[in-house]
Design a protein around this motif. Structure first.
Motif, PDB file in Angstrom:
ATOM      1  N   HIS A 258       3.282   4.443  53.274  1.00 28.68           N
ATOM      2  CA  HIS A 258       4.868   5.322  52.868  1.00 28.68           C
ATOM      3  C   HIS A 258       5.492   4.179  52.821  1.00 28.68           C
ATOM      4  CE1 HIS A 258       2.355   8.501  55.886  1.00 28.68           C
ATOM      5  NE2 HIS A 258       1.939   8.123  54.822  1.00 28.68           N
ATOM      6  N   VAL A 259       6.499   4.765  51.368  1.00 35.36           N
ATOM      7  CA  VAL A 259       7.449   4.066  50.928  1.00 35.36           C
ATOM      8  C   VAL A 259       8.328   5.393  50.814  1.00 35.36           C
ATOM      9  CG1 VAL A 259       8.451   2.527  49.144  1.00 35.36           C
ATOM     10  CG2 VAL A 259       5.767   3.128  49.742  1.00 35.36           C
ATOM     11  N   CYS A 260      10.030   4.454  51.417  1.00 36.90           N
ATOM     12  CA  CYS A 260      10.776   5.421  51.029  1.00 36.90           C
ATOM     13  C   CYS A 260      11.488   4.580  49.961  1.00 36.90           C
ATOM     14  CB  CYS A 260      11.797   4.668  52.618  1.00 36.90           C
ATOM     15  SG  CYS A 260      11.810   6.281  53.596  1.00 36.90           S
ATOM     16  N   ASP A 261      12.436   5.336  49.149  1.00 38.82           N
ATOM     17  CA  ASP A 261      13.252   4.444  47.933  1.00 38.82           C
ATOM     18  C   ASP A 261      15.268   5.238  48.195  1.00 38.82           C
ATOM     19  OD1 ASP A 261      14.537   3.821  45.817  1.00 38.82           O
ATOM     20  OD2 ASP A 261      13.321   5.841  44.284  1.00 38.82           O
ATOM     21  N   LEU A 262      15.440   4.875  48.181  1.00 33.37           N
ATOM     22  CA  LEU A 262      17.034   4.769  49.228  1.00 33.37           C
ATOM     23  C   LEU A 262      18.167   4.961  48.604  1.00 33.37           C
ATOM     24  CD1 LEU A 262      17.164   3.505  53.361  1.00 33.37           C
ATOM     25  CD2 LEU A 262      16.076   5.647  52.070  1.00 33.37           C
ATOM     26  N   TYR A 263      18.351   5.434  47.898  1.00 39.80           N
ATOM     27  CA  TYR A 263      19.668   5.747  46.380  1.00 39.80           C
ATOM     28  C   TYR A 263      18.932   5.972  45.546  1.00 39.80           C
ATOM     29  CZ  TYR A 263      22.061   3.520  50.569  1.00 39.80           C
ATOM     30  OH  TYR A 263      22.970   4.048  51.517  1.00 39.80           O
ATOM     31  N   SER A 264      17.946   7.051  45.079  1.00 41.46           N
ATOM     32  CA  SER A 264      17.146   6.334  44.425  1.00 41.46           C
ATOM     33  C   SER A 264      16.988   7.031  42.775  1.00 41.46           C
ATOM     34  CB  SER A 264      15.491   7.932  44.932  1.00 41.46           C
ATOM     35  OG  SER A 264      16.422   9.008  45.027  1.00 41.46           O
ATOM     36  N   GLY A 265      18.348   7.901  42.772  1.00 39.41           N
ATOM     37  CA  GLY A 265      18.386   8.370  41.355  1.00 39.41           C
ATOM     38  C   GLY A 265      17.559   9.601  41.059  1.00 39.41           C
ATOM     39  N   PHE A 282       2.234   7.435  50.031  1.00 32.77           N
ATOM     40  CA  PHE A 282       3.345   8.884  49.886  1.00 32.77           C
ATOM     41  C   PHE A 282       4.563   8.213  49.752  1.00 32.77           C
ATOM     42  CE2 PHE A 282       5.939  12.258  51.852  1.00 32.77           C
ATOM     43  CZ  PHE A 282       5.215  13.173  51.093  1.00 32.77           C
ATOM     44  N   ILE A 283       5.815   8.949  49.738  1.00 34.08           N
ATOM     45  CA  ILE A 283       6.831   7.999  48.657  1.00 34.08           C
ATOM     46  C   ILE A 283       7.679   9.103  49.056  1.00 34.08           C
ATOM     47  CG2 ILE A 283       6.178   8.789  46.856  1.00 34.08           C
ATOM     48  CD1 ILE A 283       8.248   5.752  45.759  1.00 34.08           C
ATOM     49  N   THR A 284       9.004   9.278  49.613  1.00 35.10           N
ATOM     50  CA  THR A 284      10.516  10.170  49.478  1.00 35.10           C
ATOM     51  C   THR A 284      10.789   8.651  49.368  1.00 35.10           C
ATOM     52  OG1 THR A 284       9.139  10.101  52.135  1.00 35.10           O
ATOM     53  CG2 THR A 284      11.407  10.885  51.855  1.00 35.10           C
ATOM     54  N   LEU A 285      11.637   9.575  48.032  1.00 37.75           N
ATOM     55  CA  LEU A 285      13.341   9.791  47.713  1.00 37.75           C
ATOM     56  C   LEU A 285      14.481  10.833  48.745  1.00 37.75           C
ATOM     57  CD1 LEU A 285      10.597  10.028  45.677  1.00 37.75           C
ATOM     58  CD2 LEU A 285      12.413   9.740  43.944  1.00 37.75           C
ATOM     59  N   ILE A 286      15.295   9.823  48.425  1.00 32.22           N
ATOM     60  CA  ILE A 286      16.495  10.220  49.464  1.00 32.22           C
ATOM     61  C   ILE A 286      17.921   9.460  48.260  1.00 32.22           C
ATOM     62  CG2 ILE A 286      18.717   9.961  50.804  1.00 32.22           C
ATOM     63  CD1 ILE A 286      15.948   9.292  53.030  1.00 32.22           C
ATOM     64  N   GLU A 287      18.380  10.939  47.694  1.00 33.29           N
ATOM     65  CA  GLU A 287      19.410  11.119  46.872  1.00 33.29           C
ATOM     66  C   GLU A 287      20.334  11.848  47.182  1.00 33.29           C
ATOM     67  OE1 GLU A 287      21.907   9.818  44.239  1.00 33.29           O
ATOM     68  OE2 GLU A 287      20.286   8.532  44.401  1.00 33.29           O
ATOM     69  N   LYS A 307       8.244  13.174  48.185  1.00 37.82           N
ATOM     70  CA  LYS A 307       8.985  14.560  49.373  1.00 37.82           C
ATOM     71  C   LYS A 307       9.861  13.806  48.393  1.00 37.82           C
ATOM     72  CE  LYS A 307      10.519  16.292  53.425  1.00 37.82           C
ATOM     73  NZ  LYS A 307       9.854  16.572  54.899  1.00 37.82           N
ATOM     74  N   ILE A 308      11.362  14.926  47.816  1.00 36.42           N
ATOM     75  CA  ILE A 308      12.907  13.797  47.631  1.00 36.42           C
ATOM     76  C   ILE A 308      13.558  14.681  48.741  1.00 36.42           C
ATOM     77  CG2 ILE A 308      14.520  14.035  45.540  1.00 36.42           C
ATOM     78  CD1 ILE A 308      11.545  14.195  43.643  1.00 36.42           C
ATOM     79  N   LEU A 309      14.619  14.031  49.093  1.00 38.29           N
ATOM     80  CA  LEU A 309      15.633  14.148  50.091  1.00 38.29           C
ATOM     81  C   LEU A 309      16.707  14.906  49.074  1.00 38.29           C
ATOM     82  CD1 LEU A 309      14.032  12.512  53.220  1.00 38.29           C
ATOM     83  CD2 LEU A 309      13.741  15.738  52.239  1.00 38.29           C
ATOM     84  N   GLN A 310      17.404  14.912  49.299  1.00 36.07           N
ATOM     85  CA  GLN A 310      18.665  15.502  48.666  1.00 36.07           C
ATOM     86  C   GLN A 310      20.260  15.331  49.660  1.00 36.07           C
ATOM     87  OE1 GLN A 310      21.731  18.509  47.829  1.00 36.07           O
ATOM     88  NE2 GLN A 310      22.723  16.680  47.544  1.00 36.07           N
ATOM     89  N   GLY A 311      21.008  14.396  50.012  1.00 38.95           N
ATOM     90  CA  GLY A 311      21.800  14.488  50.821  1.00 38.95           C
ATOM     91  C   GLY A 311      22.393  12.644  50.801  1.00 38.95           C
ATOM     92  N   LEU A 312      22.760  12.700  51.415  1.00 34.78           N
ATOM     93  CA  LEU A 312      23.899  11.709  51.957  1.00 34.78           C
ATOM     94  C   LEU A 312      22.479  10.469  52.758  1.00 34.78           C
ATOM     95  CD1 LEU A 312      27.558  12.050  53.174  1.00 34.78           C
ATOM     96  CD2 LEU A 312      26.508  11.598  50.906  1.00 34.78           C
ATOM     97  N   VAL A 313      22.360   9.527  52.593  1.00 37.14           N
ATOM     98  CA  VAL A 313      21.071   8.550  52.698  1.00 37.14           C
ATOM     99  C   VAL A 313      21.263   8.377  54.944  1.00 37.14           C
ATOM    100  CG1 VAL A 313      19.849   6.149  52.912  1.00 37.14           C
ATOM    101  CG2 VAL A 313      20.425   7.303  50.867  1.00 37.14           C
ATOM    102  N   ALA A 314      22.504   8.146  54.792  1.00 39.08           N
ATOM    103  CA  ALA A 314      22.052   7.840  56.537  1.00 39.08           C
ATOM    104  C   ALA A 314      22.003   9.594  57.241  1.00 39.08           C
ATOM    105  CB  ALA A 314      24.285   7.970  56.733  1.00 39.08           C
TER     106      ALA A 314
END
Length: 399
Positions: A258-265, A282-287, A307-314
């Protein structure tokens, strides 16, 4: 040390001195009567005359106006606007020396900010050369200011005045800067140009498309990205391939991770990681950028393990319950303590940090090390030749 009125530097004052070491920010350090001066357009050990351009209570700024004893690495700048335009800091220095200076900047920032001695840890840091090796025509994204006279240009260093240009030697030639420079523009506009890896050229004026496609196609390592020209994309034409290769080499993806890609663009790194994952991965993108998220959702449409999450990483990272690996590519300000501590709570076996500012990377590296991680790897790439900027890839794992 209290200075008397005669010793204090004044704007416009001309001084002869020897240039000291390079500093973060595109300048070199010099001293006069104990006062620190940040000098542009010099090189370490040169004897020069400088002109003071700004003075504060602690430091002064100055430009070299005459070189009395030149360094061996001094060259004739390839651009007629060097020294006037604020875009390029190091055109007067040969490329090999530019890379050595950038390595010194990284080491100095890690020592001063992070209290991390890279050579002592065994890192013989060098800044890697990338194509094109002449340091010219590499930039695929440009944001031009417009002068009161309606001509494109760039702001001067530490100035709000626009230096009008007729060409730019670091711009991708497909932009045809000369043609853009010949036009008249509204003086309150910005002119943004993007050139894709598939040779599409988009021109926008203050965010509105005026020529070329409103969606451009970037291709990297067999992955295709149809994106808006205004969303973030690495500006150096070789950067996407270079950074993806460097990051994946450190990440060590396993099929069920399971991977997190932060500030993923738009998902540059995520698309490459996805190829390494199996059906159980599984990979989760946060942008935070809405336009980038819209494009990313199209890139990863019908991918059930994304899974793509839209919002501030924090704000979004606490939602994530598992992360075996974390990759982050934050803006120049870095991730910061809050995000770093949230990452640590997930106990990833590897963190790979792609950084465009060594000061922020040094600060965040200290936070990671203080929290029980160790620096396994750091590499640097000259993805902003002729400028003071540097791209780094650092890998961390539990100590």
């Amino acid at each position: 040390m209290e200075l008397n009125a005669q010793e204090r530097l004044e704007v416009g004052q001309v001084i002869e001195l020897v240039i000291g070491p390079v500093a973060h920010g595109g300048h070199f350090v010099a001293r006069h009567n104990g006062q620190v001066i940040f000098v542009r357009h010099g090189i370490t050990n040169e004897l020069v005359r400088i002109k003071i351009t700004a003075v504060s209570s602690k430091i002064a700024h100055a430009d070299v106006i005459e070189v009395l004893t030149a360094a061996p690495s001094r060259v004739s700048p390839p651009c007629q606007y060097a020294g006037k335009c604020g875009g390029c800091d190091f055109q007067h220095i040969d490329l090999a020396t530019q890379r050595k200076l950038k390595a010194e900047i990284i080491k100095e920032q890690f020592m001063r900010i992070g209290k991390i001695d890279l050579p002592l840890l065994g890192f013989d840091l060098e800044v890697n050369e990338v194509e094109p090796t002449d340091g010219l025509h590499w930039r695929t994204r440009m944001d031009f200011a417009v002068s009161p006279g309606g001509k494109i240009g760039f702001f001067g260093a530490r100035s709000n005045e626009v230096v009008e240009i007729s060409q730019c030697v670091i711009a991708d030639e497909r932009m045809n800067v000369g043609e853009l420079a010949a036009r008249s523009w509204k003086s309150d506009a910005r002119v943004e140009v993007a050139v894709s890896s598939t040779s599409e050229v988009s021109v926008m004026r203050s965010g509105r498309s005026i020529s070329g496609p409103t969606q451009i196609v970037e291709q990297v390592g067999g992955n295709s990205f149809k994106i808006s020209p205004e969303v973030f994309w690495q500006s150096h034409k070789s950067a996407p391939v270079t950074l993806v290769k460097a990051a994946l080499a450190q990440l060590g993806v396993k099929g069920n991770d399971h991977v997190c890609d932060l500030y993923s663009g738009v998902g540059l790194f995520a698309a490459a990681i996805l190829k390494e994952l199996g059906d159980q991965g599984f990979i989760t993108l946060i942008e935070s950028d809405k336009n980038a998220v819209v494009d990313a959702r199209k890139v990863f449409a019908n991918k059930n393990n994304v899974k793509i999450l839209q919002g501030l990483v924090a704000q979004q990272l606490p939602i994530v319950k598992r992360a075996d690996l974390i990759l982050l590519d934050p803006p120049r300000t870095g991730a910061g303590e809050v995000v770093i501590k949230q990452m640590i709570k997930l106990k990833p076996r590897k963190i790979v940090y792609v950084a465009c500012d060594p000061a922020a990377l040094a600060r965040d590296s200290k936070t990671l090390i203080d929290a029980g991680y160790k620096l396994d790897h750091i590499s640097a790439y000259d993805l902003f030749p002729m400028t003071q900027h540097i791209e780094c890839v650092a890998g961390f794992s539990p100590a």
